[in-house]
Design a protein around this motif. Structure first.
Motif, short mmCIF file in Angstrom:
data_model
loop_
_atom_site.label_atom_id
_atom_site.label_comp_id
_atom_site.label_asym_id
_atom_site.label_seq_id
_atom_site.Cartn_x
_atom_site.Cartn_y
_atom_site.Cartn_z
N ARG A 59 4.59 27.30 -22.25
CA ARG A 59 3.44 27.20 -22.48
C ARG A 59 2.70 25.53 -21.98
NH1 ARG A 59 4.71 25.82 -28.68
NH2 ARG A 59 5.20 24.62 -27.52
N GLY A 60 1.63 26.28 -21.88
CA GLY A 60 1.30 24.71 -20.74
C GLY A 60 1.03 24.42 -19.02
N ILE A 61 2.16 25.33 -18.45
CA ILE A 61 2.55 24.95 -17.36
C ILE A 61 1.57 26.20 -16.19
CG2 ILE A 61 4.06 25.48 -15.37
CD1 ILE A 61 5.85 25.30 -17.02
N ASN A 62 0.44 25.75 -15.80
CA ASN A 62 -0.69 26.03 -14.89
C ASN A 62 0.14 26.39 -13.98
OD1 ASN A 62 -2.60 26.54 -16.41
ND2 ASN A 62 -2.84 24.21 -16.07
N HIS A 63 0.77 27.32 -13.10
CA HIS A 63 1.02 27.31 -11.38
C HIS A 63 -0.03 28.78 -11.12
CE1 HIS A 63 3.13 29.09 -8.62
NE2 HIS A 63 4.67 28.23 -8.96
N PRO A 64 -0.79 28.89 -9.77
CA PRO A 64 -1.05 29.81 -9.25
C PRO A 64 -0.35 30.80 -9.57
CG PRO A 64 -0.25 28.02 -7.09
CD PRO A 64 0.09 27.12 -9.19
N ASN A 65 1.23 31.38 -9.48
CA ASN A 65 1.46 32.50 -9.28
C ASN A 65 1.36 33.34 -10.34
OD1 ASN A 65 2.35 30.57 -6.75
ND2 ASN A 65 0.73 32.73 -5.96
N LEU A 66 1.62 32.59 -11.77
CA LEU A 66 1.92 32.50 -13.06
C LEU A 66 0.37 32.62 -14.45
CD1 LEU A 66 5.13 31.32 -13.21
CD2 LEU A 66 4.51 33.38 -13.16
N PRO A 67 0.67 33.70 -15.20
CA PRO A 67 -0.43 33.25 -16.62
C PRO A 67 0.07 32.03 -16.70
CG PRO A 67 0.97 35.07 -16.82
CD PRO A 67 1.63 35.32 -15.41
N ILE A 110 6.11 36.55 -1.15
CA ILE A 110 5.73 34.91 -1.05
C ILE A 110 5.69 34.10 -2.19
CG2 ILE A 110 5.76 32.78 -0.42
CD1 ILE A 110 5.47 33.76 2.86
N ASP A 111 4.58 34.39 -2.62
CA ASP A 111 3.65 34.14 -3.70
C ASP A 111 4.37 34.69 -4.89
OD1 ASP A 111 1.75 33.26 -2.79
OD2 ASP A 111 0.32 35.03 -3.18
N VAL A 112 5.71 35.62 -5.48
CA VAL A 112 6.13 36.21 -6.09
C VAL A 112 6.94 34.77 -6.30
CG1 VAL A 112 8.19 37.46 -7.14
CG2 VAL A 112 5.26 38.53 -6.68
#
Ligand SMILES: Nc1ncnc2c1ncn2[C@@H]1O[C@H](COP(=O)(O)OP(=O)(O)O)[C@@H](O)[C@H]1O
Ligand SMILES: [Mg+2]
Lengths: 244, 145
Positions: A59-67, A110-112
């Motif tokens: 919860r609350g984590i912003n990551h370019p490759n995860l919702p 790589i993104d995954v």
């Protein structure tokens, strides 16, 4: 019902419009909502699978490759997760259309791995990596969704392992009594990369050259012969894309 | 429930011509797991909240919470505090639960503990207690499993 879920339902009803239902069966219901004033879109997952501890950690984590997980709520009969909507097309659809280049395949992989790096740091094993669970955004990023099968390395109850994960992508130990660890996901990444490049399972055929070596090292039957961390795998993939 | 004394149990275990099965049968209720289950049952009966509400306010996993109250899993010191902050029953029951699991009681001379004590006695929610912890450069309770 719980007090908090009532609050969430009420807020959705008064401030959001229901746009679409992605999925609705006995075990899971996934809906898309849009805020009536601002453009923000939300995905609401109602799931019988009680792995809310995974979503509480994320919860609350912003990551370019995860919702981004906005909220988690335990109800009597199911678990509720509110997360960001990932715009784009699933990698499985793009694969069907036959429009994934080798270069893109390596980039998506790589993104995954970057998404997995964050999950693994938090002891979370995804356990269901496959093209259906990867969305390619309009700007060409791969985003890893679907944490329904995810669990912690320390979750030592193996009874449900057989029902979760996807045949072909599941590492050998996912069928047996071994506990899931980072190499479990790394195996699936190897299968993924192979599918993206030559459209078949690594047990059928592996491409020759450096990429084939990387895929082999991901999909070794013996856990200890695989990459042990995604860091090493990312490094090899980046080195490959630098020289090709 | 009438608990058997540990010393009595020990004597029973030492009896030479007695099978372990019969010990198990006679003393099912004396294992810690059952003690813990009874303990949680009694403490939860004093809390007017629904279990799912306790879980959401404590921010602990659903399965983990049920394993704890069934006596199947041992919660960390922080998790016990989170559950008690959520149940809002005051300091006494929290100290009792910590003692039951052999964790150190919340100690007013320890800075972090003192903030948790303040939060519990002032009926603060978990996020409010965490805000106070952060404000005082102490590790927060949420997300610690
Ligand atoms: N955060 C999201 N953003 C966009 N689409 C999503 C999101 N979560 C789920 N979906 C859509 O719902 C479908 C099913 O979701 P998924 O989490 O993969 O559940 P399942 O366990 O049923 O595979 C996905 O294929 C995707 O189309
Ligand atoms: Mg899926």
């Amino acid at each position: 019902m719980s007090k908090y879920s009532e609050f969430i339902e009420k807020t959705l009803e008064s401030e959001y419009t229901h746009l679409q239902c992605f999925k609705n069966d006995d075990s899971i219901k996934i809906d898309l909502y849009k805020h009536t004033k601002i453009r923000k879109k939300l995905v609401l997952i109602r799931s019988k699978n009680r792995n809310d501890h995974i979503f509480r950690i994320l919860r609350g984590i912003n990551h370019p490759n995860l919702p981004t997980v906005f909220d988690v709520c335990a109800c009597d009969d199911y678990l509720m997760v509110l997360e960001s909507y990932v715009e784009g097309e699933s990698l499985s659809k793009l694969l069907q259309k036959g429009c994934v280049t080798k270069k893109q395949a390596v980039k998506y992989t790589i993104d995954v791995c970057e998404a997995l790096k964050t999950l693994h740091e938090k002891q979370i094993i995804h356990r269901d990596i496959k093209p259906e669970n990867i969305i390619i955004s309009p700007d060409g990023k791969a985003i890893l969704i679907d944490l329904q099968a995810a669990r912690l390395v320390t979750d030592t109850d193996h009874k449900d392992t057989i029902n979760l994960g996807t045949v072909g992508y599941a590492a050998p130990e996912q069928y047996g009594v071994h506990q899931s660890t980072p190499p479990t996901d790394i195996y699936a990444v190897g299968v993924l990369l192979n599918e993206l490049i030559i459209n078949c399972h690594p047990t059928v055929r592996i491409p020759s050259g450096k990429l084939g070596k990387i895929i082999s090292k991901c999909t070794e039957t013996q856990i200890y012969n695989r990459y042990q961390t995604v860091d090493k795998l990312i490094a090899d993939l980046k080195r490959y894309s630098f020289f090709h | 429930m009438d608990y058997k004394r540990t010393a009595d149990l020990l004597e029973q275990l030492k009896i030479q011509n007695k099978s372990y099965e019969s010990y198990l049968e006679e003393n099912q209720d004396s294992f810690i797991q059952n003690d813990l289950k009874d303990y949680w049952q009694s403490i939860l009966s004093t809390c007017p909240m629904k279990k799912t509400d306790i879980i959401n306010k404590a921010d602990v996993g659903y399965t983990f919470f049920y394993d704890i109250i069934k006596g199947k899993k041992i919660p960390s010191r922080d998790t016990i505090c989170k559950i008690h902050i959520s149940m809002n029953l005051g300091l006494e029951p929290c100290q009792n639960t910590l003692k039951l699991y052999n964790w150190a009681s919340l100690y007013p001379k320890n800075k972090r503990d003192s903030i948790i004590i303040y939060g519990i006695t002032h009926h603060m929610a978990l996020y409010e207690t965490d805000a106070l912890l952060k404000q005082n450069n102490q590790p927060q309770l949420a997300k610690m499993l």
